[in-house]
Design a protein around this motif. Structure first.
Motif, PDB file in Angstrom:
ATOM      1  N   GLY A   1      -4.775   6.717   1.925  1.00 15.06           N
ATOM      2  CA  GLY A   1      -3.896   5.789   1.222  1.00 15.06           C
ATOM      3  C   GLY A   1      -4.692   4.678   0.583  1.00 15.06           C
TER       4      GLY A   1
ATOM      5  N   SER B   1       3.573  -1.100   3.790  1.00 15.78           N
ATOM      6  CA  SER B   1       3.196   0.243   3.379  1.00 15.78           C
ATOM      7  C   SER B   1       4.436   1.065   3.066  1.00 15.78           C
TER       8      SER B   1
ATOM      9  N   HIS C   1      -0.553   4.277  11.869  1.00 15.94           N
ATOM     10  CA  HIS C   1      -0.529   5.597  11.232  1.00 15.94           C
ATOM     11  C   HIS C   1      -0.038   6.698  12.149  1.00 15.94           C
TER      12      HIS C   1
ATOM     13  N   ASP D   1       0.631   5.015   1.909  1.00 21.92           N
ATOM     14  CA  ASP D   1      -0.058   5.885   2.847  1.00 21.92           C
ATOM     15  C   ASP D   1       0.537   7.278   2.723  1.00 21.92           C
TER      16      ASP D   1
ATOM     17  N   THR E   1       0.839  -1.191   0.000  1.00 23.58           N
ATOM     18  CA  THR E   1       0.000   0.000   0.000  1.00 23.58           C
ATOM     19  C   THR E   1       0.879   1.247   0.000  1.00 23.58           C
TER      20      THR E   1
END
Length: 253
Positions: A48, A106, A156, A17, A15
């Motif tokens: 994201g 990520s 996060h 972010d 991913t």
């Protein structure tokens, strides 16, 4: 020698972010989205999404940026233009347990732009808002006035903290602070960027002397403005320098 067997290795997803930072009402703010789907449904998170099969990481981050903010990533060596944002890769996060769905790595990116309008939610986000980074990173979590505070989803909070520190350190030795400013700005507006990002008050006269005396940092446009009130202030644009010599050293808070 045995042939390479992809099935012998566990699958994982990638991913991107985004730590999207701007200065609003003289405070450093980050874009936060409320997740509309599991996991962490209803919790605030960074924007994201998953990298698509045909995308490289930079393209995926740029796509997420325009979907979430309407901003286009620009060349980091070029000055910020209208509808443009500075975008750079921040760090990679790969704790095996960071996502309860599956193994997800990520690759976080940092985006900086001038005072931005109200955001629009995209993807699996239920709502989106700008929030002061101090509130988002507050011990005990983040929540609006009518909400119970909760930590940001996934990891996060760590990603956001790393992005904020990257911005704080880079404006010491690079011209990155101008990415928070419109194409033409005053020294006072630039000073307020430094004050918001660093979280300290700066002496106006010393700041003016430093930034106007640093080669290649600022270029006069020949115009003036009264948008801050008071006497007309000289307008500048970002110069060609990417590294500042001498650097703008961060005061001790």
């Amino acid at each position: 020698m045995s042939p390479y067997d992809p099935s012998a290795f566990p699958p994982f997803a990638v991913t991107v972010d985004l730590v999207v930072l701007t200065v609003r009402r003289h405070a450093l703010c980050a874009l936060a989205v409320r997740r509309g789907e599991p996991p962490f449904q209803g919790r605030w998170a960074l924007p994201g999404g998953f990298v698509r099969d045909e995308e490289d990481l930079t393209a995926a981050a740029a796509r997420e940026l325009i979907e979430e903010t309407g901003l286009c990533a620009h060349d980091p060596l070029a000055p910020v233009r209208d509808n443009g944002a500075h975008l750079e890769q921040l760090a990679t996060y790969g704790d095996p347990k960071r996502d309860p769905r599956m193994r997800v790595v990520s690759v976080a990116h940092l985006a900086l732009a001038p005072d931005l309008p109200a955001p629009r939610p995209g993807g699996d986000a239920h709502s989106a808002r700008w929030a002061p980074v101090e509130a988002l990173l507050k011990h005990g979590g983040y929540g609006r006035e009518d909400e119970q505070a909760a930590p940001l989803a996934f990891d996060h909070a760590q990603i956001l903290a790393d992005g904020v520190e990257r911005a704080r350190s880079k404006i010491e030795y690079s011209s990155l602070a101008t990415a928070f400013c419109p194409p033409e700005f005053t020294v006072g507006e630039l000073r307020r960027v430094y004050e918001a990002v660093w979280g300290v008050a700066l002496d106006p006269r010393n700041f003016h002397r430093k930034v106007t005396g640093t080669p290649g940092f600022l270029v006069p446009t020949g115009g003036t403005t009264t948008r801050q009130g008071g006497r007309p202030a000289q307008l500048f644009r970002a110069g060609g320098a990417t590294l500042l010599n001498p650097p703008m050293l961060r005061p001790e808070a």
